[in-house]
Each structure stands twice: as C-alpha cells, then as structure tokens.
Write a protein that holds these residues in place. Sequence first.
Motif, PDB file in Angstrom:
ATOM      1  N   ALA A 437       0.243  -1.314   0.017  1.00  0.00           N
ATOM      2  CA  ALA A 437      -0.203  -0.177  -0.222  1.00  0.00           C
ATOM      3  C   ALA A 437       0.833   0.906   0.161  1.00  0.00           C
ATOM      4  CB  ALA A 437      -0.672  -0.166   1.594  1.00  0.00           C
ATOM      5  N   ARG A 438       1.758   1.048   0.739  1.00  0.00           N
ATOM      6  CA  ARG A 438       3.060   2.494   0.767  1.00  0.00           C
ATOM      7  C   ARG A 438       3.413   2.651  -0.808  1.00  0.00           C
ATOM      8  NH1 ARG A 438       3.711   0.526   6.143  1.00  0.00           N
ATOM      9  NH2 ARG A 438       6.011  -1.579   4.900  1.00  0.00           N
ATOM     10  N   GLU A 441      -0.450   5.713  -4.783  1.00  0.00           N
ATOM     11  CA  GLU A 441      -0.891   6.647  -4.292  1.00  0.00           C
ATOM     12  C   GLU A 441      -2.179   7.698  -4.746  1.00  0.00           C
ATOM     13  OE1 GLU A 441      -1.178   9.829  -1.718  1.00  0.00           O
ATOM     14  OE2 GLU A 441       0.346   9.009  -1.984  1.00  0.00           O
ATOM     15  N   GLN A 443      -3.209   5.898  -0.988  1.00  0.00           N
ATOM     16  CA  GLN A 443      -3.467   4.393  -0.246  1.00  0.00           C
ATOM     17  C   GLN A 443      -4.326   3.889  -0.164  1.00  0.00           C
ATOM     18  OE1 GLN A 443      -0.347   4.308   3.117  1.00  0.00           O
ATOM     19  NE2 GLN A 443       1.192   5.427   1.904  1.00  0.00           N
TER      20      GLN A 443
END
Length: 508
Positions: A437-438, A441, A443
């Motif tokens: 997830a990091r 964008e 997230q």
Amino acid sequence: MAATLKTIVAVTRGRLLQGAGQEDHTFEHMGLDSSTLEPGGLFAALPGTRAHGASFAGKTQAGAILTDEHGVEILKEAGETRPVIEVSDVRDVLGFAAAEVYGHPSSQLSIIGITGTSGKTTTSYLVEAGLIAAGCSVGLIGTTGTRINGQPVPTSLTTPEAPTLQALFARMVQEGVTHVVMEVSSHALALRRVQGTQLKVGAFSNLSQDHLDFHPTMQDYFDTKALFFREDSALRAEHSVICVDDEWGQRMAQVAGSGAITVGTRGKAAKEAQVRAHDIQVDPIGGQRFALDLPGESLDLSIPLPGRFNVANTALAVALAQAAGADIQAFSKALARVAVPGRMERIDAGQDFIAVVDYAHKPAAIAEVLDTLRAQVSGRVGIAVGAGGNRDHSKRPIMGAEAARRADFVVVTDDNPRDEEPGPIRTAVIEGAQQAARQREPQPEIVELGDRREAIAALASWAQAGDAIVVAGKGHENGQLVKGVNHPFDDREELRRALEHKDGEENR
C-alpha cells in the motif's frame, strides 16, 4: 471384477508371508480405512502421520493385508494369522493393486485428467457440460465433489486415494459412463493415487505459488506436475494438452515433447500455439466472446464467465474435448450456459454494484480476480481476503500485497485457520498489504476484521454504485475450519445476507 491373492502378489511383486494354500482367494474390494473395509477385502496398511495402518488391521475382517516391513513387525506382534503381502513401499504398488481388484476399469473409460495450480475446477466443469451436450455419459471427480451424469457421489478428496478412485471408475463403468473428467492435484501425483489409471488426455493449466507447505520448492512442485507429462512416466496420458500462457506452461510443453498440443490465449503464446484464442470481447456484465482456432477447425465461442483466465480455461477445455474425440460443435454450444460454484460467482440481491465470491486463495489468483473486476467497472474495487492455517506460510504476505496493489479497500479476515491461532495469520497478510500500500497513491484502506461474517458485511457496506467487491478464498466451501471443527459457513449466503441487509438499511 475380482483379483486373487496370487495375482496381487504378482502385481505388487510382494512377498507372501502367510497364506500358503490360499492363493486362489479372491478380493472384490480394497481399502485403506479399517472402519469402512468390507469383509473379505484387501486391507492396505500404510504408515501414517500418527500411527501405522497395520495397527488397525485387527479391527477389520480383511481377507489379507498388504503392508511394508514396519507393518509386518506390528502384525507379528499382534499375532496376525491372515495372509500378509510385504512390499517395500505400499504407495508404490497401491494403484496397480487397486486397478487389479476392480478389473482395470480405466481401460474401459476415456479419462481426461487436469492438473495445474488454478483453473482445474472451472475447466473440469466446462468439459463436463460440453461432453454431456455432445452426447457422452460423463463422470466428474474434483474439488467440488464427484458426480455421475450430474448426480452427486460422496467423496472427500480432490483426487481420491487409489482404492476409492478405482472403485469409482468401476461404478462408472457399471453405470454406462463413457468419459471421466478428473482434477489431479499435486498431492495425488506425489502420493501416487493415480497409478494404475489409464488416461486418454492429460492437461496442464498453469503454475503459481501454492502448496509450498507440501512441496519444498516451486521446482519440486513443477517436477511433480511433470509426472503427468514426461515421456518416461507411467502416468503419462495418451494425449497431452498444455496451456503455454505462462513460463511454467512453456517449460511443461518442452517436458511433454513434440506430441503435446499447446494452447495459447495471450501474447506470443496466442500466436504460436496449436490452439489459439483471439479477438476477445467482454460485455458489460463480464461475459466474453472470442474466436478459437484449433487444428482443422475454428469456433466462435461465448461464455458467461468473466476474466481473461476463463478464456484460457475454455480454450483448454475445447482442446481437451477435441483430443478426446468429442463432437466439438455440440460441445462448444454448451459452454455459453456453464456456471461454476464459487468461481467468480455473481451474487445479485438487486444492488447497483458487482459482488462476487471466488475460490482465489493464492497470490496469482488474487491478482487475476482483482484485475478482472477492475477492468469491468468504472468505480472502486474491494476485497475480503484471508489465508488458511496449516498451509504455506510464505504466501500470506504475498496475498496481502497482491490485494493492496489492486484494491481500494482490503478487509483482512480469517479463512480456515485450522489448528493455528488466526491472529498471527492475519498479521502476516496485513504486513504484506501495508508494504504494498505504501507504494500506491492514494493508498488503499486496509481493515482487519477476524470475524468473517463481519468482514463480509463491512465489504458490502463499503460498496457504492459502480463499484465491484469480491469475497475471496473459500468459494464453494460451506464451512470454516477452526481447531478441528468445521463450523457451517458459506461465503455466498453471507454475502447475499449482507447485501440484502444493506438494501434494507438504505431503504429505511
């Protein structure tokens, strides 16, 4: 349909330790389970994880016992007086002995075996439906159970143990079955459950990470599947049909040799394979149309199943049917009506978004399902996902990562924790999801809800018009395995209930 003690000794190349003068005794049944063996049957006593099968021989009314050196010692200590056949490895001969007992039924059937990581069940359903439409009498053996011309027959394993499998074949012969479609798991190949079976056609769908709790490496996993196709293998079918969409399939085609029929649906494979899918079109609700070129003929096919992987499954099914000598025109018409329980199964309670249940429980399958849904909708995509206990630990964070790379909402929940504590399983899935997830964008939202019912409700509550959601992992299963207890639970029923509750809430 019977075998003598003398014949069994010869087939197994065993040593008859007791039973002089009884060589003409006949066996009509054979089994591994002491509690179900019929009187007078041949009892196969194998080493188990907790005890050796020979320890239970005294509870049977077996006419003779087939076992190994350790089993012989157990039987001697118990004062066993019945005929005993000693072999070095019972599994090595079990299938051949069972085939002998049941009269080599596979020689009277056209058996189509399908192996691979994903797609076995869907492909088997497609083949079953098509063969019935083509006028064949069909038996099916697989993950969702066993059927004879659509009627269920109780079994417990994807590929049953050799005595059960040969008994099923014998029953199918008696009931007039002409073709059998069978899923063949890597466990079945490694444990030699299909030895003694004569296959008309063997198929390979694909390979991705799974069962690494059983296989030490992906190479070992591949090599086990390759037993179905190697030219020097006793398990090799008369014809081999191999999907070459992935690298493993291309390698398998090399293993199988020049006689293999290749199937391609994407990239270079779609242009160079002997069976080629092209001009794929998707309708608004996920159904697909495409052209399929086969040796000697071309077809225009329509299937109600979404996902590019189902184009591959269908192409493989048609190629199998052609190799088995079926009427392809009649076969292909039936494919437009096939539904597979728990495989991209649409749940419709009148909602204005897509909701499906799918059996995806490995990283590649999670990715495929989410990619399919993403391509179908203009809105967001959500998933409820978990990982099974007592299985490959390494795939847990990868499953989470694949979900978080593609979904906007990820609910991590329990999925058959079995004997493990479910919390650490969820933690591993969440760690993979958060790491992936990091890299995105915006997230995705990641939520942990151990209670699967609550997780499904949360997923349904999140969805809005134009979105798509999937409850992944259990598919057709109707229970949740926790600490040895199978608690009733069906993702399809729970998702439908959550959707109806959501609709009721919104209409208040």
